[in-house]
Design a protein around this motif. Structure first.
Motif, PDB file in Angstrom:
ATOM      1  N   ASP A 269       9.386  -4.255  -8.328  1.00 46.11           N
ATOM      2  CA  ASP A 269       8.627  -3.036  -8.559  1.00 46.11           C
ATOM      3  C   ASP A 269       8.085  -3.085  -9.995  1.00 46.11           C
ATOM      4  O   ASP A 269       8.856  -3.091 -10.959  1.00 46.11           O
ATOM      5  CB  ASP A 269       9.525  -1.815  -8.361  1.00 46.11           C
ATOM      6  CG  ASP A 269       8.769  -0.501  -8.435  1.00 46.11           C
ATOM      7  OD1 ASP A 269       7.939  -0.346  -9.347  1.00 46.11           O
ATOM      8  OD2 ASP A 269       9.011   0.374  -7.590  1.00 46.11           O
ATOM      9  N   THR A 271       6.378  -0.867 -11.814  1.00 46.00           N
ATOM     10  CA  THR A 271       6.561   0.325 -12.635  1.00 46.00           C
ATOM     11  C   THR A 271       7.956   0.366 -13.249  1.00 46.00           C
ATOM     12  O   THR A 271       8.124   0.667 -14.439  1.00 46.00           O
ATOM     13  CB  THR A 271       6.328   1.593 -11.794  1.00 46.00           C
ATOM     14  OG1 THR A 271       5.011   1.545 -11.228  1.00 46.00           O
ATOM     15  CG2 THR A 271       6.463   2.844 -12.642  1.00 46.00           C
ATOM     16  N   LYS A 272       8.969   0.053 -12.453  1.00 43.32           N
ATOM     17  CA  LYS A 272      10.346   0.101 -12.925  1.00 43.32           C
ATOM     18  C   LYS A 272      10.820  -1.227 -13.490  1.00 43.32           C
ATOM     19  O   LYS A 272      11.856  -1.278 -14.164  1.00 43.32           O
ATOM     20  CB  LYS A 272      11.280   0.517 -11.785  1.00 43.32           C
ATOM     21  CG  LYS A 272      10.947   1.868 -11.164  1.00 43.32           C
ATOM     22  CD  LYS A 272      11.851   2.158  -9.981  1.00 43.32           C
ATOM     23  CE  LYS A 272      11.522   3.490  -9.336  1.00 43.32           C
ATOM     24  NZ  LYS A 272      12.366   3.743  -8.144  1.00 43.32           N
ATOM     25  N   GLU A 274      12.128  -3.582 -11.754  1.00 38.19           N
ATOM     26  CA  GLU A 274      13.395  -3.804 -11.072  1.00 38.19           C
ATOM     27  C   GLU A 274      13.135  -4.520  -9.756  1.00 38.19           C
ATOM     28  O   GLU A 274      12.041  -4.416  -9.182  1.00 38.19           O
ATOM     29  CB  GLU A 274      14.123  -2.478 -10.803  1.00 38.19           C
ATOM     30  CG  GLU A 274      14.511  -1.704 -12.053  1.00 38.19           C
ATOM     31  CD  GLU A 274      15.132  -0.358 -11.723  1.00 38.19           C
ATOM     32  OE1 GLU A 274      15.103   0.026 -10.521  1.00 38.19           O
ATOM     33  OE2 GLU A 274      15.636   0.309 -12.639  1.00 38.19           O
ATOM     34  N   SER A 276      12.942  -4.853  -6.071  1.00 36.17           N
ATOM     35  CA  SER A 276      12.813  -3.910  -4.965  1.00 36.17           C
ATOM     36  C   SER A 276      13.406  -4.468  -3.679  1.00 36.17           C
ATOM     37  O   SER A 276      14.004  -3.736  -2.893  1.00 36.17           O
ATOM     38  CB  SER A 276      11.341  -3.553  -4.745  1.00 36.17           C
ATOM     39  OG  SER A 276      11.190  -2.630  -3.690  1.00 36.17           O
TER      40      SER A 276
END
Length: 383
Positions: A269, A271-272, A274, A276
């Protein structure tokens, strides 16, 4: 994880999605057998995450094995690099009767191109050879913008920025360069002596632009983020500590995907920053050679020499469909209309306004003429 492998005879060497209208996407797959090499086009079924039987086939009668495929953003043309040079193909016909033909191409004898990419706006084509030769062309005129024979030792990866102003390229020796697509002036990304920059992708979500690269530092794999206004590092993160063979980014820029050298696919991901989803042993024990997101679905197209081609539904949060958004807006509109009607019908009791019909009538006060004369007969009052 849904989906699975696709039955393709011979060794699969490369594959790519072809974006088509109304999400009727196609997949073009390059393969090689002992006797010949060919390209095959398949249609994609989003309901069961699968590819059809071949819709059209082109056989390389003159020899040469497919190495890399670059599809124009319009979906009407694609270029295939082979072990001898490049070929241009044009698609025509409807999806039920799709066909493609080979056309004359000025770089058909340049040797194998390890990397090829069209700019996001479709106005440029870039090629990077196994021999390190970099070429940048205007499309479709094929007028040369940059012709640099010693751009790299040997190309490993390349990608255009969202605005098509820059192109990033990496080399097998761990270096990376940024090319201005207007004048061809390069900038070399800085790195430490123990770092190898391997793969690169620009952000595609339309917000502040970044460049993502994978950096191998000893036994550690890092994702490094670069500011494209200064070409300096913003930060880095170790998310998936395995050597990677390929990286891609979704068209909307929400997800990065890494393909490992032992067959895993890791989806990140953006945006994060991280993980997914992680799809282990997708191509068990084999280097993933192709990895692309479907243009409209959270589905990945992957290839390897041992396991062939696979289409895989990714375990990521489901996106809102366009019709679902419209349905939600319609529901909100109807709910607000009903509430307004209820408030309107009960407005008096709701706002505690008195009922006009129950208000007392105010009668007009009539002054008697005699009384008026009596009041006017008083003279001045002496104080």
């Amino acid at each position: 994880m849904d989906g699975g492998d696709v039955s393709v005879e011979g060794k699969v060497t490369c594959a790519s999605w072809i974006k088509r209208p109304e999400n009727a996407h196609l997949a073009v797959i390059g393969k090689s057998t002992r006797t010949c090499s060919s390209l095959e086009i398949f249609s994609f079924n989003s309901e069961n995450t699968s590819l059809s039987s071949p819709k059209a086939t082109y056989v390389f009668d003159e020899g040469g094995e497919p190495v890399r495929i670059a599809v124009h953003p319009s979906g009407d043309d694609f270029v295939c690099s082979t072990t001898t040079g490049c070929k241009l193909f044009e698609l025509y016909g409807h999806e039920d009767n799709i066909k493609f033909v080979c056309k004359e191409f000025p770089i058909q004898d340049v040797g194998p191109q390890k990397c090829m990419a069209f700019s996001v706006d479709g106005s440029k084509l870039a090629t990077g050879g196994v021999d390190g030769h970099f070429r940048l062309f205007e499309w479709p005129t094929m007028c040369i913008i940059v012709d640099e024979p010693k751009a790299h030792k040997s190309f490993r990866d390349m990608d255009f920025s969202l605005d098509s102003e820059f192109l990033a390229s990496t080399s097998t020796d761990g270096t990376a360069r940024i090319w201005n697509t207007r004048d061809g002036v390069p900038v070399t990304l800085s790195r430490n002596a123990d770092e190898n920059i391997e793969l690169c992708r620009f952000s595609k979500d339309g917000t502040k632009p970044f460049l993502f690269t994978t950096v191998q530092k000893g036994n550690k794999t890092l994702i490094v983020v670069w500011d494209i206004s200064t070409w300096k590092k913003i930060g880095h993160k170790s998310l998936y500590n395995k050597p990677t063979s390929i990286m891609t980014i979704s068209l909307d820029g929400k997800y990065l995907a890494l393909g490992s050298k032992d067959g895993d696919v890791c989806v990140i991901d953006v945006t994060k920053m991280e993980i997914s989803s992680l799809h282990k042993r997708l191509h068990l024990g084999t280097n993933i050679t192709s990895l692309e997101f479907c243009p409209s679905e959270r589905v990945a197209l992957t290839t390897s020499s041992q396991w062939g081609v696979m289409v895989t539904k990714l375990n990521v949060p489901t996106d809102w469909k366009e019709w679902q958004i419209y349905l939600l807006l319609l529901g909100l509109f109807l709910a607000s209309a009903i509430l307004f009607y209820v408030f309107f019908e009960n407005s008096d009791s709701f706002w505690n306004f008195p009922d006009p019909s129950t208000r007392p009538k105010i009668e007009t006060l009539h002054v008697d003429a005699t009384s008026e004369e009596q009041w006017s007969s008083f003279g001045p009052v002496d104080l």
